[in-house]
Design an enzyme around this catalytic site. Sequence first.
Site, PDB file in Angstrom:
ATOM      1  N   GLY A  50       0.788  -1.234   0.000  1.00 42.78           N
ATOM      2  CA  GLY A  50       0.000   0.000   0.000  1.00 42.78           C
ATOM      3  C   GLY A  50       0.817   1.278   0.000  1.00 42.78           C
TER       4      GLY A  50
ATOM      5  N   ARG B 108     -14.819 -15.448  -9.925  1.00 38.44           N
ATOM      6  CA  ARG B 108     -14.389 -14.092 -10.298  1.00 38.44           C
ATOM      7  C   ARG B 108     -15.562 -13.110 -10.301  1.00 38.44           C
ATOM      8  NH1 ARG B 108      -9.345 -12.898 -11.496  1.00 38.44           N
ATOM      9  NH2 ARG B 108      -8.394 -14.877 -11.989  1.00 38.44           N
TER      10      ARG B 108
ATOM     11  N   ILE C 185      -7.283  -9.791 -11.553  1.00 39.00           N
ATOM     12  CA  ILE C 185      -7.787  -9.568 -12.906  1.00 39.00           C
ATOM     13  C   ILE C 185      -9.268  -9.247 -12.764  1.00 39.00           C
ATOM     14  CG2 ILE C 185      -8.283 -10.674 -15.125  1.00 39.00           C
ATOM     15  CD1 ILE C 185      -5.682 -12.308 -14.672  1.00 39.00           C
TER      16      ILE C 185
ATOM     17  N   ASP D  47      -4.096  -4.350 -17.927  1.00 39.31           N
ATOM     18  CA  ASP D  47      -3.043  -3.336 -18.038  1.00 39.31           C
ATOM     19  C   ASP D  47      -3.104  -2.556 -19.353  1.00 39.31           C
ATOM     20  OD1 ASP D  47      -2.112  -4.003 -15.493  1.00 39.31           O
ATOM     21  OD2 ASP D  47      -0.826  -5.584 -16.282  1.00 39.31           O
TER      22      ASP D  47
ATOM     23  N   HIS E 233       0.697   0.840 -13.204  1.00 40.77           N
ATOM     24  CA  HIS E 233       1.387  -0.393 -13.572  1.00 40.77           C
ATOM     25  C   HIS E 233       2.886  -0.101 -13.659  1.00 40.77           C
ATOM     26  CE1 HIS E 233       1.842  -4.375 -15.251  1.00 40.77           C
ATOM     27  NE2 HIS E 233       2.621  -3.856 -16.183  1.00 40.77           N
TER      28      HIS E 233
ATOM     29  N   ASN F 259      -5.533   2.979 -12.772  1.00 40.84           N
ATOM     30  CA  ASN F 259      -4.581   1.977 -12.281  1.00 40.84           C
ATOM     31  C   ASN F 259      -3.163   2.497 -12.455  1.00 40.84           C
ATOM     32  OD1 ASN F 259      -3.613  -0.649 -11.454  1.00 40.84           O
ATOM     33  ND2 ASN F 259      -3.216  -1.148 -13.602  1.00 40.84           N
TER      34      ASN F 259
HETATM   35  C1  GAR Z   1       3.391  -1.155  -7.500  1.00 42.05           C
HETATM   36  O1  GAR Z   1       4.663  -1.233  -8.068  1.00 42.05           O
HETATM   37  C2  GAR Z   1       2.328  -1.137  -8.588  1.00 42.05           C
HETATM   38  O2  GAR Z   1       2.714  -0.448  -9.734  1.00 42.05           O
HETATM   39  C3  GAR Z   1       2.188  -2.614  -8.873  1.00 42.05           C
HETATM   40  O3  GAR Z   1       2.245  -3.245  -7.623  1.00 42.05           O
HETATM   41  C4  GAR Z   1       3.058  -2.436  -6.736  1.00 42.05           C
HETATM   42  C5  GAR Z   1       2.248  -2.166  -5.505  1.00 42.05           C
HETATM   43  O4  GAR Z   1       2.988  -1.520  -4.529  1.00 42.05           O
HETATM   44  N1  GAR Z   1       0.973  -2.903  -9.567  1.00 42.05           N
HETATM   45  C6  GAR Z   1       0.848  -3.858 -10.482  1.00 42.05           C
HETATM   46  O5  GAR Z   1       1.738  -4.605 -10.775  1.00 42.05           O
HETATM   47  C7  GAR Z   1      -0.539  -3.943 -11.112  1.00 42.05           C
HETATM   48  N2  GAR Z   1      -0.472  -4.597 -12.367  1.00 42.05           N
HETATM   49  P1  GAR Z   1       2.280  -0.804  -3.313  1.00 42.05           P
HETATM   50  O6  GAR Z   1       1.295  -1.808  -2.722  1.00 42.05           O
HETATM   51  O7  GAR Z   1       3.399  -0.511  -2.352  1.00 42.05           O
HETATM   52  O8  GAR Z   1       1.607   0.438  -3.819  1.00 42.05           O
END
Ligand code: GAR
Length: 196
Positions: free
Chosen positions: A12, A73, A100, A153, A117, A115
């Site tokens: 988070g 899902r 997903i 994505d 990514h 989102n």
């Molecule tokens: C982040 O790097 C985000 O971009 C990635 O997960 C991490 C979460 O970190 N998201 C994905 O890969 C989604 N496809 P966080 O929980 O510390 O924000």
Amino acid sequence: MKNIVILISGSGSNMDAIIRCAKAQNWEMHFKAKVTAVISNRPSAKGLGLAQDHGVTTEVVDHTTFANATNPREAFDTALIKEIDQHAPALVVLAGFMRILTPMFVAHYAERLVNIHPSLLPAFPGLHTHQRAIEAGCKFAGATVHRVSAELDHGPILAQAVVPVMKDDTPESLAARVLTQEHLIYPAAIAKLLES
Ligand code: GAR
């Protein structure tokens, strides 16, 4: 008030950056916007404690409890929608939400769903982005904030940040470099959306 609901699955840190920025820039006054809830699909998500420290309501919709449904899902996404919609969100922010999503969920929040990514989309959608960027010999990597379309994505790009890939980078060191940029571009992209 424009309510913002943030969905997380893990640490988070992006959520934390968004809430900190919302406080520092007083989004309540400037945009009439507020982070009203943080929802996780994992009860153990570290980010839940962080959100509570900020005084934000947290909820858990545990995806594993839908495993025996006819369509797990759909069942999970339906329960999640029910939870999210209690906050009448103007914006639903995916911040490391590792699920997903069904087309039904995406359609329900059309124009309200964003989102982040950890790659320069459209390169490297999906998992293990940093390892794949290193293996491909990329000289640059980065992160993308985008509106969410039904395809994983994908969706119109709102912001990107670029970082160099160093010769001795591991997926972990590259991820950390990208993450520091994520913490800057995600709050900024959300603020821009709230402004418009
Ligand atoms: C982040 O790097 C985000 O971009 C990635 O997960 C991490 C979460 O970190 N998201 C994905 O890969 C989604 N496809 P966080 O929980 O510390 O924000």
